[in-house]
Design a protein around this motif. Structure first.
Motif, short mmCIF file in Angstrom:
data_model
loop_
_atom_site.label_atom_id
_atom_site.label_comp_id
_atom_site.label_asym_id
_atom_site.label_seq_id
_atom_site.Cartn_x
_atom_site.Cartn_y
_atom_site.Cartn_z
N GLU A 42 0.85 -1.34 0.10
CA GLU A 42 -0.14 -0.04 0.05
C GLU A 42 0.62 1.38 -0.06
N PHE A 43 1.84 1.31 0.71
CA PHE A 43 2.82 2.36 0.92
C PHE A 43 3.40 2.69 -0.44
N THR A 44 3.92 1.51 -1.07
CA THR A 44 4.72 1.62 -2.31
C THR A 44 3.49 2.16 -3.47
N LEU A 45 2.38 1.74 -3.57
CA LEU A 45 1.36 2.11 -4.35
C LEU A 45 1.14 3.41 -4.27
N ALA A 46 1.05 3.87 -3.13
CA ALA A 46 0.68 5.39 -2.87
C ALA A 46 1.78 6.27 -3.10
N LEU A 47 2.94 5.90 -3.01
CA LEU A 47 4.06 6.81 -3.39
C LEU A 47 4.07 6.68 -4.85
N GLY A 48 3.89 5.68 -5.76
CA GLY A 48 4.03 5.63 -7.08
C GLY A 48 2.96 6.36 -7.48
N ARG A 74 13.97 5.08 -8.72
CA ARG A 74 15.05 4.93 -9.87
C ARG A 74 15.13 6.25 -10.45
N GLY A 75 16.38 6.88 -10.05
CA GLY A 75 16.65 8.24 -10.70
C GLY A 75 17.26 8.23 -12.06
N PRO A 76 17.79 9.53 -12.20
CA PRO A 76 18.73 9.38 -13.59
C PRO A 76 19.78 8.63 -13.45
N PHE A 77 19.99 8.28 -14.68
CA PHE A 77 21.57 7.47 -15.07
C PHE A 77 21.64 6.31 -14.09
N GLY A 78 20.54 5.68 -13.63
CA GLY A 78 20.68 4.47 -12.86
C GLY A 78 20.84 4.50 -11.40
N SER A 79 20.85 5.88 -10.82
CA SER A 79 20.93 6.16 -9.50
C SER A 79 19.56 5.69 -8.80
N GLY A 80 19.96 4.84 -7.88
CA GLY A 80 18.86 4.51 -7.14
C GLY A 80 18.83 4.78 -5.79
N ARG A 81 17.47 4.77 -4.93
CA ARG A 81 17.37 5.01 -3.69
C ARG A 81 16.31 4.06 -3.15
N ALA A 82 16.27 3.84 -1.73
CA ALA A 82 15.18 3.26 -0.99
C ALA A 82 13.99 4.05 -1.25
N ILE A 83 12.83 3.40 -1.44
CA ILE A 83 11.62 3.86 -1.50
C ILE A 83 11.23 4.85 -0.58
N GLY A 84 10.87 6.15 -0.72
CA GLY A 84 10.64 7.30 0.59
C GLY A 84 11.79 7.46 1.19
N GLY A 86 14.25 9.52 3.05
CA GLY A 86 13.99 10.50 3.73
C GLY A 86 12.54 10.66 4.36
N LEU A 87 11.66 9.95 4.15
CA LEU A 87 10.45 9.86 4.78
C LEU A 87 10.05 8.41 5.27
N SER A 88 10.52 7.53 4.70
CA SER A 88 10.36 6.25 5.24
C SER A 88 11.21 5.88 6.48
N ASP A 89 10.89 5.22 7.44
CA ASP A 89 11.45 4.60 8.45
C ASP A 89 11.70 3.26 8.48
N CYS A 90 11.60 2.63 7.29
CA CYS A 90 11.90 1.11 7.24
C CYS A 90 12.03 0.85 5.54
N GLN A 91 12.98 0.41 5.52
CA GLN A 91 13.38 0.12 3.93
C GLN A 91 14.19 -1.52 3.84
N GLY A 92 13.74 -2.20 2.81
CA GLY A 92 14.58 -3.25 2.40
C GLY A 92 13.78 -4.29 1.56
N VAL A 93 14.20 -5.31 1.48
CA VAL A 93 13.49 -6.43 0.81
C VAL A 93 12.33 -7.36 1.74
N VAL A 94 11.09 -7.39 1.23
CA VAL A 94 10.29 -8.25 2.01
C VAL A 94 10.30 -9.58 1.33
N HIS A 95 10.75 -10.69 2.25
CA HIS A 95 11.20 -11.79 1.65
C HIS A 95 10.65 -13.04 2.28
N ARG A 96 10.77 -14.17 1.80
CA ARG A 96 10.45 -15.43 2.52
C ARG A 96 11.64 -15.77 3.35
#
Length: 372
Positions: A42-48, A74-84, A86-96
């Motif tokens: 839901e957070f990913t969908l909202a930010l999108g 995803r930013g310009p030229f392949g620069s990537g950042r965690a979703i949110g 500067g706003l998000s207090d939790c980041q990473g891969v949700v996994h089995r």
């Protein structure tokens, strides 16, 4: 193993359900931090909906079943950042449970040269090589219920609890009956909260997040987002019919995040923000929440309210690429300087005082301009 990258809106209903299911079962597999609502679909969908460049990598096993979800920006030229970032207090891969990944392979499929994070949760083996710093993030444990939490708080900081409850009674006597609404649905009160928070940012010399239209839209969208396992939740403390403190945050079925708390400065002598946080913990416990995540950062009220800390990490994972080198060269000195100030009271105190002085001067100029 198959990895498919898509925009949030392209996720199928089955994929969103699988993502939510991984979060719902995370505490059973020893990874309760993965239930954080900032890691939810839901957070990913909202930010999108509110910000460009949001993507999700869906990793499937040999049977075609989702094994992991990696949301990112995803930013310009392949620069990537965690979703949110500067706003998000939790980041990473949700996994089995037991799922492992190679960071460089994942970045390559996502078209990223670098992925930057500042609140990476524990249990992310594919990213540990990129960690440059680790920090405590205070939480309020509610697994045993609110009375147990309050008893623990009384034993550790009796003056704080006694003083806060006394101010709550004083607020009721001098202003009006104190009433707490755990899940306020009036959007006008959300606008009041954002106005308070903007004024606080300016008053303390911080950047005003709500000066950015996309953050306002994000908060408004999340306010109206509700499911069995996720909601944007507005909590409000009233004195009489007047709101005196409020908080907007996110909750999953097990974790409630502290995100945007603020109060009316006209009532600061009653410490309405502290009163509200105690009532918010009580309401969260009644909802079956396991813990309230207060978020990384040195704040006096967090030290008073917390029962323990969880660990979050910051850093970068990179592939050999000029963009990765440039990104780190640009961001590393800024992060190092900020962390040095935050970690040393003799540096933080004068820096904080300077920001507040600048903020007060800026607010005074704005007020004079509005009067003229």
């Amino acid at each position: 193993m198959d990895i498919r990258v898509c925009r949030p809106g392209e996720l199928s209903a089955a994929d969103r359900a699988a993502w939510s299911s991984l979060q719902a079962k995370a505490h059973l597999h020893g990874s309760p931090q993965l239930a954080n609502p900032f890691l939810s679909p839901e957070f990913t969908l909202a930010l999108g909906r509110c910000h460009a460049g949001v993507r999700t990598a869906v990793v499937r096993d040999g049977d075609g079943e989702p094994a992991a979800f990696f949301p990112y920006q995803r930013g310009p030229f392949g620069s990537g950042r965690a979703i949110g970032l500067g706003l998000s207090d939790c980041q990473g891969v949700v996994h089995r449970p037991g799922f492992t990944w190679d960071a460089r392979d994942l970045l390559r499929v996502c078209g990223l040269a670098v992925w930057e994070f500042d609140h990476l949760v524990e249990g992310q083996p594919g990213f540990t090589s990129g960690i440059t710093g680790s920090f405590g993030s205070p939480v309020i444990d509610l697994e045993q219920g609110f009375p147990a939490y309050l008893a623990q708080l009384r034993a550790r900081t009796p003056r704080f609890v006694r003083g806060t409850l006394y101010k709550e009674r004083k607020l009721g006597r001098q202003v009006g009956e104190v009433r707490y609404v755990h899940d306020e649905r009036d959007p006008e009160v959300l606008r009041t909260l954002m106005a308070w928070k903007s004024a606080q940012y300016r008053r303390t010399g911080r950047g005003d997040r709500f000066a950015h239209g996309w953050i306002v839209r994000l908060a408004q969208h999340l306010f109206h987002t509700r499911s069995d396992r996720f909601a944007g939740q507005l909590s409000v403390l009233y004195a009489g019919d007047r709101p005196v403190a409020a908080h907007f945050g996110l909750r999953s079925d097990r974790v409630h995040t502290s995100w945007f708390p603020a109060y009316d400065p006209d009532f600061s002598r009653y410490s309405p923000g502290l009163v509200m946080h105690l009532r918010m913990a009580e309401g969260a416990a009644a909802d079956g929440i396991s813990y309230v995540d207060l978020g990384r950062g040195q704040k006096g009220y967090k030290d008073q309210l917390k029962t323990r800390e969880i660990t979050v990490h910051e850093g970068w994972v990179t592939r050999p690429h000029p963009v990765a080198l440039a990104r780190r060269a640009h961001r590393a000195p800024v992060r190092a300087a900020r962390n040095a100030v935050l970690a040393r009271p003799r540096l933080f105190t004068p820096a904080d005082r300077l920001l507040k002085t600048a903020g007060a001067m800026r607010s005074a100029r704005t007020e004079r301009k509005n009067r003229s």
